[in-house]
Enzyme design. Structure first.
Site, PDB file in Angstrom:
ATOM      1  N   GLY A 177       0.795  -1.222   0.000  1.00  0.00           N
ATOM      2  CA  GLY A 177       0.000   0.000   0.000  1.00  0.00           C
ATOM      3  C   GLY A 177       0.824   1.266   0.000  1.00  0.00           C
ATOM      4  O   GLY A 177       0.313   2.346  -0.295  1.00  0.00           O
ATOM      5  N   ARG A 178       2.123   1.150   0.358  1.00  0.00           N
ATOM      6  CA  ARG A 178       2.994   2.323   0.317  1.00  0.00           C
ATOM      7  C   ARG A 178       4.427   1.924  -0.067  1.00  0.00           C
ATOM      8  O   ARG A 178       5.376   2.588   0.332  1.00  0.00           O
ATOM      9  CB  ARG A 178       2.997   3.044   1.656  1.00  0.00           C
ATOM     10  CG  ARG A 178       3.364   2.167   2.856  1.00  0.00           C
ATOM     11  CD  ARG A 178       3.436   3.000   4.112  1.00  0.00           C
ATOM     12  NE  ARG A 178       3.679   2.171   5.290  1.00  0.00           N
ATOM     13  CZ  ARG A 178       3.951   2.668   6.493  1.00  0.00           C
ATOM     14  NH1 ARG A 178       4.030   3.957   6.675  1.00  0.00           N
ATOM     15  NH2 ARG A 178       4.143   1.852   7.512  1.00  0.00           N
TER      16      ARG A 178
ATOM     17  N   LYS B  44       9.884   2.319   0.433  1.00  0.00           N
ATOM     18  CA  LYS B  44       8.746   2.309   1.349  1.00  0.00           C
ATOM     19  C   LYS B  44       8.358   3.745   1.676  1.00  0.00           C
ATOM     20  O   LYS B  44       9.156   4.503   2.212  1.00  0.00           O
ATOM     21  CB  LYS B  44       9.106   1.566   2.641  1.00  0.00           C
ATOM     22  CG  LYS B  44       7.950   1.473   3.632  1.00  0.00           C
ATOM     23  CD  LYS B  44       8.346   0.651   4.847  1.00  0.00           C
ATOM     24  CE  LYS B  44       7.196   0.557   5.852  1.00  0.00           C
ATOM     25  NZ  LYS B  44       7.568  -0.253   7.026  1.00  0.00           N
TER      26      LYS B  44
ATOM     27  N   ASP C 215      -2.586   7.036   2.537  1.00  0.00           N
ATOM     28  CA  ASP C 215      -1.958   8.015   1.650  1.00  0.00           C
ATOM     29  C   ASP C 215      -0.726   7.487   0.940  1.00  0.00           C
ATOM     30  O   ASP C 215      -0.147   8.175   0.105  1.00  0.00           O
ATOM     31  CB  ASP C 215      -1.597   9.287   2.422  1.00  0.00           C
ATOM     32  CG  ASP C 215      -0.684   9.034   3.623  1.00  0.00           C
ATOM     33  OD1 ASP C 215      -0.020   7.978   3.661  1.00  0.00           O
ATOM     34  OD2 ASP C 215      -0.649   9.887   4.531  1.00  0.00           O
ATOM     35  N   GLY C 216      -0.299   6.268   1.290  1.00  0.00           N
ATOM     36  CA  GLY C 216       0.842   5.692   0.610  1.00  0.00           C
ATOM     37  C   GLY C 216       2.183   6.249   1.044  1.00  0.00           C
ATOM     38  O   GLY C 216       3.209   5.938   0.444  1.00  0.00           O
TER      39      GLY C 216
ATOM     40  N   ARG D 234       5.751 -12.792   1.319  1.00  0.00           N
ATOM     41  CA  ARG D 234       5.299 -13.017   2.689  1.00  0.00           C
ATOM     42  C   ARG D 234       4.379 -14.239   2.761  1.00  0.00           C
ATOM     43  O   ARG D 234       3.906 -14.732   1.740  1.00  0.00           O
ATOM     44  CB  ARG D 234       4.492 -11.793   3.172  1.00  0.00           C
ATOM     45  CG  ARG D 234       5.253 -10.480   3.056  1.00  0.00           C
ATOM     46  CD  ARG D 234       4.400  -9.408   2.372  1.00  0.00           C
ATOM     47  NE  ARG D 234       5.218  -8.214   2.077  1.00  0.00           N
ATOM     48  CZ  ARG D 234       5.507  -7.290   2.966  1.00  0.00           C
ATOM     49  NH1 ARG D 234       5.014  -7.364   4.172  1.00  0.00           N
ATOM     50  NH2 ARG D 234       6.272  -6.265   2.644  1.00  0.00           N
TER      51      ARG D 234
ATOM     52  N   ASP E 276       0.947 -11.083   7.059  1.00  0.00           N
ATOM     53  CA  ASP E 276       1.491 -10.281   5.960  1.00  0.00           C
ATOM     54  C   ASP E 276       2.815  -9.630   6.338  1.00  0.00           C
ATOM     55  O   ASP E 276       3.461  -9.014   5.484  1.00  0.00           O
ATOM     56  CB  ASP E 276       0.476  -9.222   5.511  1.00  0.00           C
ATOM     57  CG  ASP E 276       0.051  -8.296   6.641  1.00  0.00           C
ATOM     58  OD1 ASP E 276      -0.604  -8.791   7.572  1.00  0.00           O
ATOM     59  OD2 ASP E 276       0.370  -7.091   6.603  1.00  0.00           O
ATOM     60  N   ASN E 277       3.227  -9.777   7.596  1.00  0.00           N
ATOM     61  CA  ASN E 277       4.530  -9.263   8.039  1.00  0.00           C
ATOM     62  C   ASN E 277       5.534 -10.383   8.300  1.00  0.00           C
ATOM     63  O   ASN E 277       6.571 -10.143   8.926  1.00  0.00           O
ATOM     64  CB  ASN E 277       4.371  -8.444   9.328  1.00  0.00           C
ATOM     65  CG  ASN E 277       3.611  -7.154   9.108  1.00  0.00           C
ATOM     66  OD1 ASN E 277       3.524  -6.664   7.992  1.00  0.00           O
ATOM     67  ND2 ASN E 277       3.062  -6.608  10.164  1.00  0.00           N
TER      68      ASN E 277
END
Length: 497
Positions: A96-97, A116, A128-129, A186, A255-256
């Site tokens: 997302g960012r 990142k 907002d990314g 991931r 996801d991490n």
């Protein structure tokens, strides 16, 4: 002869992830940032990717790593994945960012570069990314600190700052951190396709990982089962390292979790200070799911989430044996191995696990600073003279609330050393090589962040130099090993950190 160091224009990109079918990502360029400025850079990581360190001083370096210009050969994209967040299925997530620029060929294999905080992607949802200077400094410093501690991790090349405003709890300024790793795939990358019933994509991704990163697994009867077992083993070793050094990740969502067994996504992390096995370093974790003592169990849970996502490639009845058979014994043996080394034991003896339990009980009851306790212990004598014992042990005894309890434990520790006829000089050297004096305490990161907000980035460089050599005494940096100041008791880190 080794190849000459590369310039920004000659980095040898080999973008294997971009060769996957385009359902795995969206190609898009980063969003430019106004007035980008180099905040900090790691010469060691520049060397890892074969980049001439003089390139870090180029006037246009910040333009490239803010995403304002594209490095020749890069193919920026954002990857899609899903995941469980705080134990609840969250559905589609993705970069997302983050923008993956591509992989750079090195003598030890490809290393991917990822920006990142480089702007919105189709996976930003309502965000907002962007990343802020605060979180970027924390990730940059901790990535490099963990590598110096010998813990598998993504790395960080640089931080680029900008005066562009970003709204979090307050208005902050934007930053981009360049992360470096062989792969950013991931657990959730597999969960994404399994949840959609897309078995072909699950297989394509598994084949990609095996062929590019674990080619020896092709020799196994079922390479996919071997991949799951490999991930379980590497994850076990990673978590054992975390527990031994007192590191808390803070947000172990699937996801991490790196498929390669790397520490991935530094957010509300922390290093244990006054020991509390139930400490929660993430202010957002109201239920304590990711407390320090829970990390081994959560990694195990996450492996089952990955195993379930691979069921189209693996007999479901094998999951327990593949995961438990690899994770549990490897975690237990590796953790015990690491802790024997921290305690100065050169051999395995009956009763070591019981003694380790007593040690953690002592840490818990006395709320001892995790790092300082083991570092001070490393310097003690195995058989001090009775008349001078109190003086010889003073540096450690002064850390105890109950000195008699500390003396009793020390007597047991020395009795254990005597079982293997420990030689002080040899043992002390071994212990000092595994018990760091310096870790990235949150108050140290916060001090660097506060100065950086005023435009002074020098503390980041000083702290980075110290953390590169965590096992050295460094008398000029001794203040970095002190207990937290009073103001640090009010620090809170959360998922926005």
């Amino acid at each position: 002869m080794p190849a000459p160091a590369a310039t920004l224009e000659s980095l040898p990109f080999d973008n294997s992830f971009a060769r996957l079918p385009e359902v795995f990502y969206t190609r898009l360029a980063p969003t430019p940032l106004p007035t980008p400025t180099l905040v900090a850079a790691s010469r060691e990581v520049a060397s890892l990717i074969g980049l001439d360190e003089h390139q870090l001083q180029r006037a246009d370096f910040a333009e490239y790593f803010a995403g304002n210009r594209l490095l020749p050969g890069s193919e920026p994209l954002a990857a899609v994945y899903s995941g469980h967040q705080f134990g609840v299925w969250a559905g589609q997530l993705g970069d997302g960012r983050a923008h993956l620029l591509g992989g750079v060929s090195t003598p030890t294999g490809p290393l991917e570069l990822q920006l990142k905080g480089a702007g919105q992607t189709p996976y930003s949802r309502f965000a907002d990314g962007r990343a802020v200077l605060r979180s970027s400094i924390r990730e940059f410093l901790c990535s490099e600190a963990m590598a110096a501690l010998g813990i598998p991790t993504t790395r960080a090349l640089c931080i680029i700052g900008s005066p562009a405003p970003v709204r979090r709890e307050t208005i902050e300024t934007a930053a981009v951190v360049t992360r470096v790793a062989p792969s950013f795939v991931r657990f959730g990358s597999f969960e994404h396709w399994a949840a959609k019933g897309r078995k072909d994509e699950v297989k394509i991704l598994a084949d990609y990982l095996i062929d590019h990163f674990r080619p020896t697994l092709r020799e196994e009867a079922n390479p996919y089962a071997a991949l799951l077992s490999d991930v379980a083993r590497r994850s076990a070793e990673l978590i054992a390292h975390w527990q031994a050094v007192g590191f808390m990740h803070g947000v172990m969502n699937t996801d991490n979790m790196s498929i390669l067994g790397l520490t991935l996504d530094y957010g509300p992390f922390g290093f244990m200070e006054a020991f509390d096995a139930h400490h929660i370093c993430n202010h957002s974790d109201e239920q304590g799911r990711y407390a320090f003592s829970m990390q081994p169990r959560i990694a195990h849970w996450n492996l089952y989430a990955l195993g379930n996502a691979l069921q189209s490639l693996i007999d479901p009845e094998q999951l327990e044996s593949l995961i438990d058979g690899a994770y549990i014994p490897r975690y237990e043996s590796h953790f015990l191995q690491l802790m024997r080394a921290k305690l100065g034991f050169a051999s395995a003896q009956d009763g070591d696990e019981d003694f380790l339990g007593e040690t953690y009980g002592l840490l818990q009851r006395q709320h001892l600073d995790h790092t300082n306790f083991f570092r001070t212990l490393s310097q003690l004598q195995g058989e001090p003279a009775e008349a001078t014992r109190a003086q010889a042990d003073a540096a450690l005894r002064d850390q105890f609330i109950d000195r008699e309890a500390g003396d009793a434990w020390l007597a047991s520790w020395r009795a254990r050393l005597a079982q293997e006829h420990s030689v002080d000089a040899e043992r002390q050297a071994r212990m000092l090589a595994v018990n760091p004096k310096y870790v990235l305490r949150n108050w140290l990161a916060e001090a660097a962040i506060r100065q950086a907000r005023e435009g002074d980035f020098s503390e980041i460089e000083r702290l980075l130099d110290c953390l590169r050599k965590p096992f050295d005494e460094q008398p000029h940096n001794a203040h970095y090993a002190k207990l937290p100041p009073d103001w640090a008791s009010h620090l809170e880190v959360s998922c926005s950190s």
